[in-house]
Every structure is written in C-alpha cells, then in structure tokens.
Write a protein that holds these residues in place. Structure first.
Motif, PDB file in Angstrom:
ATOM      1  N   ALA A  59     -22.175  21.578 -12.740  1.00 20.67           N
ATOM      2  CA  ALA A  59     -21.306  21.129 -11.650  1.00 20.67           C
ATOM      3  C   ALA A  59     -22.109  20.361 -10.605  1.00 20.67           C
ATOM      4  N   ARG A  60     -23.342  20.819 -10.387  1.00 21.14           N
ATOM      5  CA  ARG A  60     -24.208  20.143  -9.413  1.00 21.14           C
ATOM      6  C   ARG A  60     -24.536  18.716  -9.854  1.00 21.14           C
ATOM      7  N   LYS A 114     -22.787  16.751 -11.471  1.00 23.39           N
ATOM      8  CA  LYS A 114     -21.663  15.832 -11.251  1.00 23.39           C
ATOM      9  C   LYS A 114     -21.643  15.292  -9.827  1.00 23.39           C
TER      10      LYS A 114
END
Ligand code: ADP
Ligand code: MG
Length: 583
Positions: free
Chosen positions: A155-156, A158
């Motif tokens: 997620a980071r 992204k």
C-alpha cells in the motif's frame, strides 16, 4: 471487534510509517547516522529511485560488533541516556528508531567495523526479522544497504510519486546536506550515474554551484550575522533572481533541515517590496543557536522544531537577510555594467576586457571562484558610497528621450527612469494609505465588464479586497460586472481595462497569501497609473518626481524589482574620459 494488542510486526510497520515515508526518508536517516558517526566521507548509491536499493557507506566511528544486533532494535540508541538529555540534543538522531523502522519495511544489511577494531560484523534484517550477526573483514566505518523498500507494505508503494520525482527528492536532500556540511565529502550516484560530488573542503559556494550551476551560485548573496546567541549564515538570491514558488527556500536549524512557515515568512518579509509581487527568493539559511533554545522532539521525522523564543529568532532572520540584501543592492552603476563601457556609444578607450569582468554583476564583491587569475581591471569597483537604501538629494538637470530624468547628486550623475520611479512613489503612497480610507472616484457612468466564467469566480473572491483598495465593483447578472468607482490614483484611465488587468493577475497566480494578492493588485494599479516613457513632463513635474522619490523607503527599485535609477560616479566619468589612470 474486541480490543487486542497488535502483533509486533504490525506495530512496527505502523511506527515505521511515521519515519519512512518514501525513499528519500531512508536516505535522510542514513545520512544523519553517518554524520552523527563523524564521517568525513559519505557515499550514497541509489537504484530504481530508491525502491530497488539504497546503499550508504561512511568512514565514521563504526558500530561495535557486539552492539550491532541492538542497533536495529526499536528505541535502541547510543545518543541519549536520560530524559534530561532530550533538552540539549547535539546529535541528529536520538530516538533509536530509524534502523528498526527501515528493517521492518525493507531488506536491510548493515556491515560495520568500529574504528580500531580488528574485525567487522554483518547483520541482515528481513521484514523485521533479524538474522544472526556474522563476523566479516571490512574496512573501518559503516555500510548500510536497503533493498526492496516497502516490499511487504504494498500500500505504501502505491503512494510513492513517479520515479523522477522520488529521484529528484533524493537529489535535493543530499545536496542540501552537502551544503549544510561542507567539510564532509559527499558522493551521490543514481542508477550508476555519478551525481553530486563535493570536495569536503569547507567551501559552501562550491556546493552551491553544484546545486544551482556556477552562474546562479555566483550571484547568490552571502548572509553572515551573529547576535544574541543566534547565528544566521547562508545564501539568498539577489532581488534580480526569483522563482514563482517557495520551493527553493530551505532552513537548517542546528544542522537539521526544518520546515517552518514562520521562518519562511520572516525571510519573505525581508524582501518586502523589493520583489515583484508573486515572485519568491531562493535561500538556504543555516541557523545555529543554543540546543536548549529549540525543541527538536516535536515531529516524527524531525522536520519541524519548536523555538523557545520564536519572535527573537524570526526577527533575527529577517534582520540578517535584510542587511545582506541592502548591502548587496547598490544603485546599478556603470562600474558594474561592463557591456556599457565596451559599447561604442560611450566612446570608451579600447581596453582588454577580462572574461571575469564580463560576468561581474553588482555582486562582484562576492568571492569569484573558477574564473582564473584576476588582473587589475577585475578588482571590484568601489561600491556606492550612499548610505544603505537611501538616495541623496538630487538636482534636476533635465529630461532625455522623454523617458529619463537626468540629475546631479553629490557623487556624479543619476539617470532616473521616470516610469519606474513614479511606480515606486505611487506604490509607497498607496501602501501608506492602506488600512484607512483609500480615496476613490465615482464614475458618472458605470462601466460594464464581461468576463469568462472562471475569471468571474476569481473576481468574486477578491471583491472585498478590491473594495478596500477603492474599487466599487458589483456583480450584474452572470459573469458581468459594473465598475462604479475606481481609486483616485487611476482617475482618467479606462475603468474596464483596469479591472481586466487585475483579473488577469489573479489567473496567473499559484496560491498566494491574501496579503500578497493585495500587494500585487496595488502594484498593478500603480503600474497603470504611473507616467509612461514617452510622456513629456514639465520641469515642475520632474522636480516633484525626484523629491517624491527621495522620500521613498525603497527608492532604488520599482515595486516589480527593477531599478529606478542608474548612477555614474564622478570617479567613473574621470576614468572614462581618461583623466584618471592615464596620468
Ligand atoms: P538513532 O540515530 O536515533 O540513535 P538509529 O536507529 O538511526 O537511531 O541508529 C541506532 C544506533 O546505531 C545509533 O544510535 C548508533 O549508535 C548506531 N549507528 C547507526 N548508524 C551508524 C553509523 N553509520 N555509524 C555508526 N553508528 C551507527
Ligand atoms: Mg539515526
């Protein structure tokens, strides 16, 4: 869902999120560790914008083999012992979080040999899990390699910007540390290509050249002020060198980069009225003060600090910058405009022009590096003898080319640009009226102005400002406005055209502060209202203009930052006529 304690890996990933936001944050923490270890050479190698790998090696004190495993634990540090220490921190790190955080969101390898030790040690941490420490034969100092950043927190990944942006962030960061620590040799390499390289010889202007290029570095003005246990050092751009945003403004406080809106505001205030509205200076300033006078423990990435006496610091910065600016902004004189003296119009006796002279600007007093040996001609000309900021009493001689006033002062001849000078006079008059009632003139016949709908929205937002400045404008149906009154200063000009010019200015804007918008509008109004080149002025009008200009606070520049006058000193005239030097 019931309340439960988070698993340790999740807790450390959350904590890491605060410290390691992007590749540049890893670089920052590792550079800080190397600096804290007293390194004199720091080499940074980055692959794939820092996502693939970041490797930083230093020749500092190293980590004792038996402490290596501890170094990657959270809250493990050699820099802080008691809570008391928190209030006089002299190192860049102190929380003992960086290595632990990096280790929990990447594959981390540290190898280090303590100064004087026979053997070094290597440790690997993979997604927060540390492997056993291995002895290795390595040179003294520390090498940290970080691979596959955020591989376990997709997620980071992204949230990262484009590779170009992340690379640029790293470039900017390393360069700024190199500027802050000119005695440390830095070497940056991205994807095998050599980037910044500094010599570590302590010369900041040399690093500045690596950051902005030689030409700009040469023009930057040096700030050097020390008072009341605050020292402000660094470089600021002259008023002739500006940017459309604040991105090139950097502050370091006690060796750490900080973001502080109030510090920037203090800097901008020092440039007040010297820059065209909507333009920003470039600056890199290093503040040094007693560690006890600043709290560095207020922000997760230590990017913000809190001052014990903020007002004292801001005033100090403003004063230091202002002084540097005024000292370096003499009235442009022929001495400094070599192109003039080499031009035929002045019938200059032929003389060898040194290339160093060609490049000389009004900051020619600055250190001149890299331009070869200096000859007598390149010795800096005497600076204007005027008191800083002021202009002397001038005696009018006349008008030339219906654009310039010629005047005599105590030291030679002054050419005054009538339009620029009048702009300055009107601008200061307007500013002095601000806050009170600005004289406004009602129109017998209101003027109608139709605008594009986007412009109309912008105008709607600024109607209150316009009314404070003497414009009475009303919305009249969709996208149409009635101008009922304009500031008296603009009497006689076309009201619809005046309004359109102002709206154009809103459109060009980024996101200025309200105070800036207001000043920009005033500058625009003054530009319209000022006498133009080509306008014949009576002798009385010419005299009045000189008198008004003498009374201004910043008589040397128009509100847009251009010079209002050029000075030809007696000394220069004598040299040009061959009365000096030839004897
Ligand atoms: P902090 O810098 O806040 O102490 P870090 O997690 O960044 O926390 O580092 C933990 C410890 O590891 C430091 O206190 C220091 O003793 C040691 N260390 C880390 N990097 C280096 C280095 N490049 N050279 C020497 N020691 C280091
Ligand atoms: Mg650290």
């Amino acid at each position: 869902m019931s309340i439960q304690l988070l698993a340790p890996e999740i807790a450390s990933q959350i904590a890491a999120g605060e410290v390691v936001e992007r590749p540049a944050s890893v670089v920052k923490e590792l550079i800080e560790n190397a600096l804290d270890a007293q390194a004199s050479f720091i080499s940074i190698s980055v692959e794939g914008a820092g996502k693939r790998a970041i490797e930083i090696s230093d020749d500092g004190m190293g980590i004792p083999a038996k402490e290596l495993a501890l170094a990657v634990e959270r809250h493990a540090t050699s820099k802080l012992q008691s809570a008391e220490d928190l209030f006089h921190i002299a190192t860049l790190g102190f929380r003992g979080e960086a290595l632990a955080s990096i280790g929990s969101v990447a594959r981390l390898t540290i190898q280090s040999r303590q100064m004087g030790a026979e053997l070094g040690a290597r440790l690997r941490v993979d997604g927060g899990i540390a492997k056993p420490v291995q002895p290795v034969g390595v040179s003294e100092g520390t090498l940290v390699r970080v691979e596959d950043l955020f591989y376990n927190v997709p997620a980071r990944l992204k949230f990262l910007k484009t590779d170009t942006t992340e690379r640029r962030q790293i470039d900017n960061l390393v360069t700024r540390y190199a500027l802050a620590y000119p005695k440390v040799r830095f070497h940056l390499r991205q994807d095998g290509r050599s980037g910044l390289q500094t010599s570590g010889n302590g010369d900041r202007r040399e690093v500045l050249a690596a950051l902005y290029g030689v030409d700009i570095a040469r023009q930057m003005l040096e700030v050097l002020a020390e008072e009341d246990e605050l020292s402000v050092l660094g470089f600021i751009s002259p008023t002739s060198l500006t940017r459309t945003n604040r991105r090139e403004i950097t502050f370091f406080v006690n060796g750490r980069p900080v973001q502080d809106a109030a510090l920037s505001a203090a800097l901008l205030k020092a440039y007040h009225t010297l820059l065209m509205v909507g333009r920003y200076p470039m600056a890199i300033l290093f503040l040094e003060l007693d560690p006890e006078a600043v709290d560095v423990n207020v922000h997760p990435t230590k990017a913000e600090v809190r001052f014990r006496e903020p007002d004292r610091i801001f005033t100090g910065v403003q004063r230091a910058v202002r002084r540097a600016l005024l000292a370096h902004t003499p009235i442009p004189g022929l001495e400094n405009q070599i192109r003039w003296s080499s031009g035929a119009q002045w019938g200059t006796p032929a003389r060898q022009i040194d290339p160093a002279w060609e490049m000389a600007t009004d900051e020619s007093r600055l250190v001149d590096f890299g331009s070869g040996p200096t000859t007598e001609e390149t010795v800096s000309p005497p600076a204007s003898t005027l008191p800083v900021g002021a202009v002397p009493l001038l005696r009018l001689v006349g008008q030339v080319a219906t654009a310039y006033l010629v005047a005599e002062g105590p030291d030679g001849l002054y050419l005054v640009d009538q339009h620029a000078a009048h702009e300055r006079v009107l601008f200061e008059r307007f500013l002095s009226q601000r806050g009170g009632e600005i004289p406004s003139q009602s129109l017998l016949q209101p003027a109608t102005v139709e605008l594009a709908s986007a412009s109309a929205r912008l105008l709607d937002e600024q109607l209150p400002v316009l009314s404070r400045l003497g414009f009475k404008v009303e919305a009249f149906g969709s996208n149409t406005y009635l101008v009922r009154a304009i500031p008296t200063l603009l009497a006689g000009s076309n009201p619809a055209a005046a309004l359109r010019v102002l709206v154009e200015d809103f459109e060009e804007d980024e996101t200025p502060l309200q105070a800036e918008i207001e000043e920009r509008i005033i500058a625009r109004v003054c530009k319209r209202a000022a006498v133009k080149a080509g306008q014949t002025l009576s002798t009385e009008e010419q005299r009045a203009l000189l008198r008004d200009l003498e009374a201004c606070q910043s008589p040397r520049t128009c509100p847009h930052g251009r010079p209002t006058m050029i000075h030809l000193s007696v000394d220069l005239l004598e040299r040009q006529f061959g009365r000096r030097g030839a004897r």
